[in-house]
Design an enzyme around this catalytic site. Structure first.
Site, short mmCIF file in Angstrom:
data_model
loop_
_atom_site.label_atom_id
_atom_site.label_comp_id
_atom_site.label_asym_id
_atom_site.label_seq_id
_atom_site.Cartn_x
_atom_site.Cartn_y
_atom_site.Cartn_z
CD GLU A 95 16.28 21.66 -24.21
OE1 GLU A 95 15.99 22.72 -24.82
OE2 GLU A 95 16.96 21.63 -23.15
CG ASP B 97 17.26 17.32 -26.12
OD1 ASP B 97 16.76 17.94 -27.08
OD2 ASP B 97 18.01 17.87 -25.29
CG ASP C 28 19.10 18.54 -28.93
OD1 ASP C 28 19.37 17.33 -28.77
OD2 ASP C 28 19.47 19.41 -28.11
CG HIS D 46 23.75 18.60 -26.83
ND1 HIS D 46 22.49 18.77 -27.39
CD2 HIS D 46 24.56 19.50 -27.43
CE1 HIS D 46 22.55 19.74 -28.29
NE2 HIS D 46 23.79 20.20 -28.34
CG ASP E 99 22.23 16.84 -21.67
OD1 ASP E 99 22.74 17.78 -22.31
OD2 ASP E 99 21.08 16.42 -21.90
CG HIS F 65 19.91 23.20 -21.51
ND1 HIS F 65 19.27 23.44 -22.72
CD2 HIS F 65 21.12 23.80 -21.62
CE1 HIS F 65 20.08 24.12 -23.52
NE2 HIS F 65 21.19 24.36 -22.87
CG HIS G 284 17.41 17.23 -21.34
ND1 HIS G 284 18.05 16.55 -22.35
CD2 HIS G 284 16.74 16.27 -20.65
CE1 HIS G 284 17.79 15.26 -22.27
NE2 HIS G 284 17.00 15.06 -21.24
CG ASP H 203 20.43 15.18 -25.59
OD1 ASP H 203 20.64 15.99 -26.51
OD2 ASP H 203 20.19 15.53 -24.42
#
Length: 300
Positions: free
Chosen positions: A272, A226, A228, A125, A127, A140, A101, A123
């Site tokens: 990712e 992303d 994930d 996360h 970030d 990332h 990312h 996402d």
């Protein structure tokens, strides 16, 4: 609008190797055919050249020793920004394939070069770590902070996207946020939706609101997906899986809503995908499906 597909086989921003094979895996999963099937003309720009981790010192940066491979990330993202801006100048829509990312720094810089933009960040996360707060040193986990000039990134112009404003940034589906990131989000003008918000309100309501925020008073929006973001039961081939993500159908519903804002979509990236950790290319195939949904695929 012609889709310009740009591969960025970057794994320098992540802990686990293998995500550099993500662009190839997504292409192998039938991306070109999927775009043809929805009637979207596309042009393949190939992959950017990315240095191999074995050839570089992860801590060579003199200005931010806790951001691994930062000079290499800078070089790749600077080239990517030019590619994205060039695609837009040609009247195309950049579709960026990662890679980890950290490449979003380049995508955002290129997409915002000639226009005010917003961003929707799908996402697990947030970030928004910086070299000062990161527990891992992996870039990332920092791209949104870099683009918004947070912390040490205020002094790195190559990473900043001055035409991206916090008030036009919406993070959707968070479920793994470090304490410093939590504070940074609370002190910012960004809007953040956790998985609890999606559970309570539904993915359609949350995504529609996020898209409205990202498109309010700007010339376009960037969408960053992303993989994930999805629950690992649906997308096992990611480097940082977190249980409790969105389902297969919820992800498609969100991307279909993105397609409903096609006139505002300025750039799209999918990141990712890690084939080494995947099962039968399942995550790459899903990434291809979701990209097609975001670009206009419908059941009827």
């Amino acid at each position: 609008m012609t889709i310009r597909t740009i591969g960025v086989p970057m794994d320098l921003g992540a802990d686990r190797r293998g995500v550099d094979m993500g662009p190839s895996a997504i292409r192998y999963a039938g991306l070109s055919t999927a775009l043809d099937d929805i009637g979207r003309p596309s042009r393949e720009a190939g992959d950017l050249t990315v240095p191999h981790a074995e050839e570089r010192d992860p801590n060579a940066s003199a200005t931010a020793t806790n951001a691994k491979y930062l000079p290499e990330v800078e070089a790749v993202c600077t080239r990517l920004a030019d590619e994205v801006a060039g695609a837009l100048d040609d009247g195309g829509l950049p579709l960026v394939l990662g890679g980890d990312h950290s490449i979003a720094i380049g995508t955002l810089a290129g997409a915002s070069r000639e226009s005010d933009i917003g961003a929707v960040w799908f996402d697990a996360h947030s970030d928004v770590n910086t070299p000062e707060t990161t527990p891992s040193g992996n870039v990332h986990g920092m791209p949104l902070a870099a683009a918004l000039g947070m912390g040490e990134f205020a002094d790195t112009p190559w990473a900043n996207s001055p035409n991206l404003s916090e008030k036009n940034v919406a993070l959707v589906g968070l479920r793994s946020v470090d304490d410093p990131e939590r504070e940074r989000i609370r002190d910012s003008d960004m809007t953040a939706y956790t998985m609890s918000d999606i559970d309570e309100r539904g993915v359609v309501d949350v995504t529609e609101e996020a898209l409205a925020i990202a498109t309010d008073g700007v010339g376009g929006m960037h969408v960053s997906l992303d993989m994930d973001w999805l629950d690992p039961s649906h997308a096992p081939g990611v480097g940082t899986p977190v249980r409790g993500g969105v389902t297969y159908r919820e992800a498609h519903s969100a991307m279909e809503l993105v397609a409903g804002h096609d006139d505002a979509l300025r750039s799209l990236e999918v990141v990712e995908v890690n084939p080494i950790l995947d099962s039968h290319n399942e995550t790459a195939e899903l990434a291809t499906e979701l990209a097609a949904s975001a670009l206009g695929k419908r059941v009827l």
